[in-house]
Enzyme design. Structure first.
Site, PDB file in Angstrom:
ATOM      1  CB  THR A 213      20.199  62.601 -26.686  1.00 38.60           C
ATOM      2  OG1 THR A 213      21.423  62.354 -26.026  1.00 38.60           O
ATOM      3  CG2 THR A 213      19.399  63.578 -25.877  1.00 38.60           C
ATOM      4  NE  ARG A 241      22.163  67.250 -36.107  1.00 33.40           N
ATOM      5  CZ  ARG A 241      21.643  66.834 -34.959  1.00 33.40           C
ATOM      6  NH1 ARG A 241      21.833  65.578 -34.584  1.00 33.40           N
ATOM      7  NH2 ARG A 241      20.936  67.653 -34.204  1.00 33.40           N
ATOM      8  CB  VAL A 242      28.163  66.203 -34.960  1.00 33.24           C
ATOM      9  CG1 VAL A 242      28.336  65.964 -33.457  1.00 33.24           C
ATOM     10  CG2 VAL A 242      28.952  65.174 -35.763  1.00 33.24           C
ATOM     11  CG  ASP A 244      22.799  68.577 -27.789  1.00 34.87           C
ATOM     12  OD1 ASP A 244      22.140  67.928 -28.630  1.00 34.87           O
ATOM     13  OD2 ASP A 244      22.580  68.528 -26.572  1.00 34.87           O
ATOM     14  CB  THR A 264      17.459  65.680 -24.067  1.00 38.01           C
ATOM     15  OG1 THR A 264      16.950  64.846 -25.124  1.00 38.01           O
ATOM     16  CG2 THR A 264      16.305  66.138 -23.190  1.00 38.01           C
ATOM     17  CG  ASP A 266      16.578  71.843 -32.530  1.00 40.59           C
ATOM     18  OD1 ASP A 266      17.621  71.397 -33.061  1.00 40.59           O
ATOM     19  OD2 ASP A 266      15.819  72.627 -33.121  1.00 40.59           O
ATOM     20  N   GLY A 267      19.313  69.511 -30.930  1.00 35.82           N
ATOM     21  CA  GLY A 267      20.748  69.634 -30.746  1.00 35.82           C
ATOM     22  C   GLY A 267      21.398  70.722 -31.551  1.00 35.82           C
TER      23      GLY A 267
END
Length: 350
Positions: A213, A241-242, A244, A264, A266-267
């Protein structure tokens, strides 16, 4: 394999040095920056440079953030932002983005955006041309086309090659849990065998090379702020998948009376803690940007000690700071009237 691969166009671009001219420092605490100021996660210098140029010319933090993130979308920063990176299980690249305006506290976001390159600009269109905040998937693409955005393939020779190598490596790495056949050894299709537990959820597939990101903050000469994010998500993610990044309060957040923050890493873990919102709230309570960022991360690490991620933050008075976990150090880029060009600073991780 997704049908999108049948219509791939392959574009070759030369390699680009995104950190030319950077001035790397190593400080744990940072002084007042005297806004205007632009800052973003990771040393994406060209994006920061564009955002700063726009801010100097227009004094518009919203447009600064949008155009800065757009540079990374086009340059495919580290392969984790924009088109042509991070193919999902079907080999398709999809995009997530959000933008938030400090003075109005309005926001727009898109997730799972397909076949549209300018994700953060579509997010801004959601904010400015609808009464909604968040659009997803093919419907978000339809909206983008209605708003005048051009529909085109998001694949690149790099993403195609990465996907084919993943298939030939028995679909490894893999985000599936407790399914049959064994997802650590085999491709699907899969069937569930038992529920996953919380201890299984730490994402070993996220590391410094897949931070996935860009998060950007801009504050103008009047102290008005904006934030934005853009990403193509985790490589080989399950389709749909989405993370953060497009979630307000998780990927980024701004309160124009207090400050702003971007996260930023591991979402799938970050989104459970709203770390950007928490950082801003901690600044409201009197913590410095660095202290607030570290506090937000410690709340995560308490539950997920193997977590990898970072936060950058800016207070209303122009102080800035950052914190990180799971890396040796975290580098971020910024520009202000006190800097000679765009600088890169680093913090040691907790």
């Amino acid at each position: 394999m997704s049908g999108t691969l049948g219509s791939l166009f392959l574009v070759l671009i030369g390699s680009m040095d995104l950190t030319n001219g950077q001035n790397i420092k190593n400080n744990q605490s940072f002084g007042q920056s005297n806004y205007p100021l632009v800052i973003n996660t990771w040393p994406f210098v060209k994006a920061t440079e564009k955002a700063w140029q726009v801010l100097e010319k227009t004094d518009d933090p919203l447009t600064s953030v949008e155009q800065g993130c757009s540079v990374c979308e086009e340059l495919r920063c580290d392969g984790t932002v924009g088109w042509g990176g991070s193919p999902d299980e079907n080999g398709e690249t999809t995009l997530d983005a959000m933008i938030m305006d400090g003075p109005s506290h309005d926001a727009g976001a898109v997730a799972g955006l397909k076949r549209i390159k300018s994700a953060i600009s579509v997010a801004r269109a959601v904010m400015e041309h609808t009464k909604h905040t968040f659009l997803v998937g093919d419907a978000a693409t339809q909206f983008a086309v209605e708003m005048g955005f051009k529909e085109q393939s998001l694949s690149h020779i790099d993403s195609v090659d990465r996907y084919l190598k993943w298939l030939n490596n028995s679909c490894q790495p893999n985000f599936r849990l407790w399914v049959s056949p064994d997802p650590s050894l085999n491709c699907g299709p899969y069937q569930p065998v038992q529920p996953a537990t919380n201890s299984d959820k730490t994402n070993a597939n996220i590391n410094q090379q897949s931070h996935d990101t860009i998060g950007m903050i801009a504050i103008n000469s009047d102290g008005d702020m904006a934030v934005g994010t853009s990403t193509n998500g985790a490589a080989h993610k399950i389709a749909g998948r989405v993370g953060d990044s497009p979630l307000i309060g998780s990927g980024a957040y701004v309160d124009n009376e207090v400050g702003a923050a971007c996260g930023t890493g591991d979402g799938d873990v970050l989104m459970k803690f709203l770390p950007s919102y928490q950082t801003v709230e901690s600044m409201r309570g009197g913590k410095s940007p660095s202290e607030a960022s570290e506090d937000a991360l410690r709340r995560i690490v308490n539950k997920y000690p193997k977590f990898m991620g970072a936060i950058v933050a800016v207070s209303k008075n122009g102080d800035y700071g950052a914190a990180c976990h799971g890396l040796d150090e975290f580098k971020f880029s910024y520009g202000s009237r006190k800097t000679n060009g765009i600088n890169v600073e680093s913090v040691k991780c907790i």
